[in-house]
Write a protein that holds these residues in place. Structure first.
Motif, mmCIF file in Angstrom:
data_model
loop_
_atom_site.group_PDB
_atom_site.id
_atom_site.type_symbol
_atom_site.label_atom_id
_atom_site.label_comp_id
_atom_site.label_asym_id
_atom_site.label_seq_id
_atom_site.Cartn_x
_atom_site.Cartn_y
_atom_site.Cartn_z
ATOM 1 N N GLU A 112 76.742 -44.507 25.355
ATOM 2 C CA GLU A 112 75.659 -43.588 24.988
ATOM 3 C C GLU A 112 74.294 -44.078 25.480
ATOM 4 O OE1 GLU A 112 73.679 -41.573 20.958
ATOM 5 O OE2 GLU A 112 75.072 -43.262 20.799
ATOM 6 N N ARG A 113 74.027 -45.369 25.369
ATOM 7 C CA ARG A 113 72.716 -45.913 25.698
ATOM 8 C C ARG A 113 72.387 -45.740 27.179
ATOM 9 N NH1 ARG A 113 69.373 -49.787 23.174
ATOM 10 N NH2 ARG A 113 68.128 -51.059 24.604
ATOM 11 N N SER A 114 73.232 -46.265 28.061
ATOM 12 C CA SER A 114 72.932 -46.190 29.495
ATOM 13 C C SER A 114 73.054 -44.760 30.012
ATOM 14 C CB SER A 114 73.847 -47.128 30.290
ATOM 15 O OG SER A 114 75.206 -46.858 30.017
ATOM 16 N N THR A 115 73.971 -43.979 29.457
ATOM 17 C CA THR A 115 74.095 -42.581 29.882
ATOM 18 C C THR A 115 72.846 -41.797 29.489
ATOM 19 O OG1 THR A 115 76.505 -42.695 29.630
ATOM 20 C CG2 THR A 115 75.512 -40.506 29.742
ATOM 21 N N SER A 116 72.309 -42.076 28.313
ATOM 22 C CA SER A 116 71.074 -41.409 27.890
ATOM 23 C C SER A 116 69.915 -41.776 28.812
ATOM 24 C CB SER A 116 70.736 -41.788 26.446
ATOM 25 O OG SER A 116 71.674 -41.267 25.537
ATOM 26 N N MET A 117 69.822 -43.048 29.188
ATOM 27 C CA MET A 117 68.752 -43.457 30.101
ATOM 28 C C MET A 117 68.877 -42.747 31.442
ATOM 29 S SD MET A 117 67.884 -47.485 29.449
ATOM 30 C CE MET A 117 69.548 -48.141 29.363
ATOM 31 N N MET A 118 70.087 -42.608 31.937
ATOM 32 C CA MET A 118 70.260 -41.914 33.211
ATOM 33 C C MET A 118 69.937 -40.426 33.092
ATOM 34 S SD MET A 118 70.916 -43.712 35.877
ATOM 35 C CE MET A 118 71.676 -42.536 37.004
ATOM 36 N N LEU A 119 70.246 -39.823 31.952
ATOM 37 C CA LEU A 119 69.872 -38.417 31.749
ATOM 38 C C LEU A 119 68.356 -38.256 31.764
ATOM 39 C CD1 LEU A 119 72.419 -37.345 28.989
ATOM 40 C CD2 LEU A 119 72.270 -36.426 31.305
ATOM 41 N N ALA A 120 67.643 -39.264 31.264
ATOM 42 C CA ALA A 120 66.186 -39.203 31.262
ATOM 43 C C ALA A 120 65.606 -39.476 32.644
ATOM 44 C CB ALA A 120 65.623 -40.205 30.258
ATOM 45 N N LEU A 121 66.269 -40.321 33.420
ATOM 46 C CA LEU A 121 65.729 -40.725 34.720
ATOM 47 C C LEU A 121 66.201 -39.836 35.873
ATOM 48 C CD1 LEU A 121 66.195 -44.588 34.379
ATOM 49 C CD2 LEU A 121 63.995 -43.399 34.532
ATOM 50 N N ASP A 122 67.449 -39.408 35.840
ATOM 51 C CA ASP A 122 68.016 -38.650 36.961
ATOM 52 C C ASP A 122 69.206 -37.837 36.454
ATOM 53 O OD1 ASP A 122 68.835 -37.648 39.383
ATOM 54 O OD2 ASP A 122 69.347 -39.576 40.289
ATOM 55 N N SER A 123 68.922 -36.789 35.737
ATOM 56 C CA SER A 123 69.975 -36.029 35.062
ATOM 57 C C SER A 123 70.982 -35.419 36.034
ATOM 58 C CB SER A 123 69.356 -34.929 34.193
ATOM 59 O OG SER A 123 68.607 -34.012 34.987
ATOM 60 N N ARG A 124 70.531 -35.094 37.241
ATOM 61 C CA ARG A 124 71.444 -34.466 38.202
ATOM 62 C C ARG A 124 72.544 -35.406 38.663
ATOM 63 N NH1 ARG A 124 67.294 -32.144 42.558
ATOM 64 N NH2 ARG A 124 66.429 -34.209 42.149
ATOM 65 N N ALA A 125 72.331 -36.718 38.466
ATOM 66 C CA ALA A 125 73.335 -37.692 38.902
ATOM 67 C C ALA A 125 74.444 -37.890 37.870
ATOM 68 C CB ALA A 125 72.670 -39.034 39.193
ATOM 69 N N VAL A 126 74.252 -37.347 36.656
ATOM 70 C CA VAL A 126 75.230 -37.537 35.589
ATOM 71 C C VAL A 126 76.250 -36.402 35.635
ATOM 72 C CG1 VAL A 126 75.575 -37.779 33.104
ATOM 73 C CG2 VAL A 126 73.481 -38.662 34.168
ATOM 74 N N ARG A 127 77.538 -36.752 35.682
ATOM 75 C CA ARG A 127 78.609 -35.764 35.705
ATOM 76 C C ARG A 127 78.896 -35.342 34.265
ATOM 77 N NH1 ARG A 127 77.170 -38.835 40.188
ATOM 78 N NH2 ARG A 127 78.661 -38.582 41.905
ATOM 79 N N LEU A 128 78.223 -34.309 33.830
ATOM 80 C CA LEU A 128 78.307 -33.899 32.432
ATOM 81 C C LEU A 128 79.701 -33.416 32.047
ATOM 82 C CD1 LEU A 128 74.894 -32.028 32.093
ATOM 83 C CD2 LEU A 128 75.484 -34.297 31.223
ATOM 84 N N ASP A 129 80.487 -32.987 33.008
ATOM 85 C CA ASP A 129 81.840 -32.515 32.712
ATOM 86 C C ASP A 129 82.846 -33.653 32.639
ATOM 87 O OD1 ASP A 129 81.538 -33.046 35.433
ATOM 88 O OD2 ASP A 129 83.029 -31.560 36.041
ATOM 89 N N ARG A 130 82.367 -34.899 32.828
ATOM 90 C CA ARG A 130 83.282 -36.040 32.815
ATOM 91 C C ARG A 130 82.872 -37.100 31.800
ATOM 92 N NH1 ARG A 130 83.621 -37.019 39.380
ATOM 93 N NH2 ARG A 130 84.011 -34.846 39.968
#
Length: 268
Positions: free
Chosen positions: A158-176
């Motif tokens: 949750e922690r690192s994924t949240s940081m990536m959503l704040a920094l570069d949300s398009r890079a996060v595969r939300l369906d995975r």
């Protein structure tokens, strides 16, 4: 940002006593099925930029490799040996010192890179040519833990994924986004305090008792991550780094610790 300057501008900044911040974050290290291999590099760079908005520092380019042996069984993940990584950091710091830098901060996003970095700090301190400190992200920003639902989530949770959503949300595969069930995470990895063992994160469950098994390469519950939580974590980490740098580099231009009255005493 050093990479945006000319050498003349860089020289002026170094000659003025501006501290050099060297972000360290792997750009080839697995972070589950939902985060890019460059996650550590993105977080390290994003934090360094935010620190530079708060205090006058010269931010070097991100060091894109670290000592990350736990992850090399996952495709694309790369790791330098501890000796090679330590030599890299030693030479980078020596290069800035040779150009006149007297204050250097290593902003490190990789947990397993901490030990080699700390060894280099000891060497540089013994040499006495510059004041060098390290900011290890695994210890920072804990004031924001109250915003997290899965505080013991671990790698790519949750922690690192949240940081990536704040920094570069398009890079996060939300369906995975994996949860504890997908990760087969029982949350029992930690050894008792004072004990250590080799750790090799693996996608295969049959590789020995020293390994930590996760078919996804992640632990915890990334489905709980949000960009808002990521902003809170980033802010808390930056607060900790800035406070530490003000303490370590008090004599640097613009680095006097802020007074309790918001800096009015320092301004007088």
């Amino acid at each position: 940002m050093l990479e945006d300057l000319t050498w003349v501008e860089a020289k002026a900044a170094i000659d003025a006593g501006m501290p050099v911040v060297i972000p360290i974050g792997a750009s080839a290290k697995e972070h589950g099925p939902h985060l890019p291999l460059r996650t550590d590099a993105t977080i390290a760079a994003g934090l360094a930029r935010r620190v530079a908005e708060r205090v006058p520092v010269l931010v070097a380019p991100v060091v894109p490799f670290g000592h990350d042996p736990a992850f090399v069984r996952f495709a694309g993940s790369q790791s330098l040996s501890a000796a090679t990584f330590a030599a890299l950091m030693r030479e980078l710091c020596a290069g800035f010192v040779a150009q006149g830098a007297s204050r250097i901060a290593l902003l490190n996003a990789g947990r397993s890179s901490e030990a080699p970095i700390n060894a280099v700090l000891g060497e540089l301190h013994a040499a006495g040519t510059a004041r060098v400190v390290a900011a290890h992200l695994s210890f920072l920003g804990r004031a924001a833990d109250s915003w997290l639902d899965d505080r013991d989530g671990g790698h790519a949770g949750e922690r690192s994924t949240s940081m990536m959503l704040a920094l570069d949300s398009r890079a996060v595969r939300l369906d995975r986004l994996p949860d504890r069930v997908a990760n087969r995470d029982a949350g029992v990895r930690a050894m008792p305090p004072g004990l250590a063992r080799p750790v090799v994160l693996s996608w295969s469950p049959g590789l020995g008792a020293a390994d930590e098994f996760s078919p996804t390469g992640a632990f915890g519950d990334a489905t709980r991550a949000t960009a808002y939580k990521g902003q809170k974590v980033l802010e808390a980490i930056v607060d900790d780094i800035v406070a530490g740098l003000r303490h370590a580099f008090t004599a640097a231009p613009g680095f006097a610790p802020l007074a309790a009255d918001g800096g009015q005493s320092a301004a007088r």
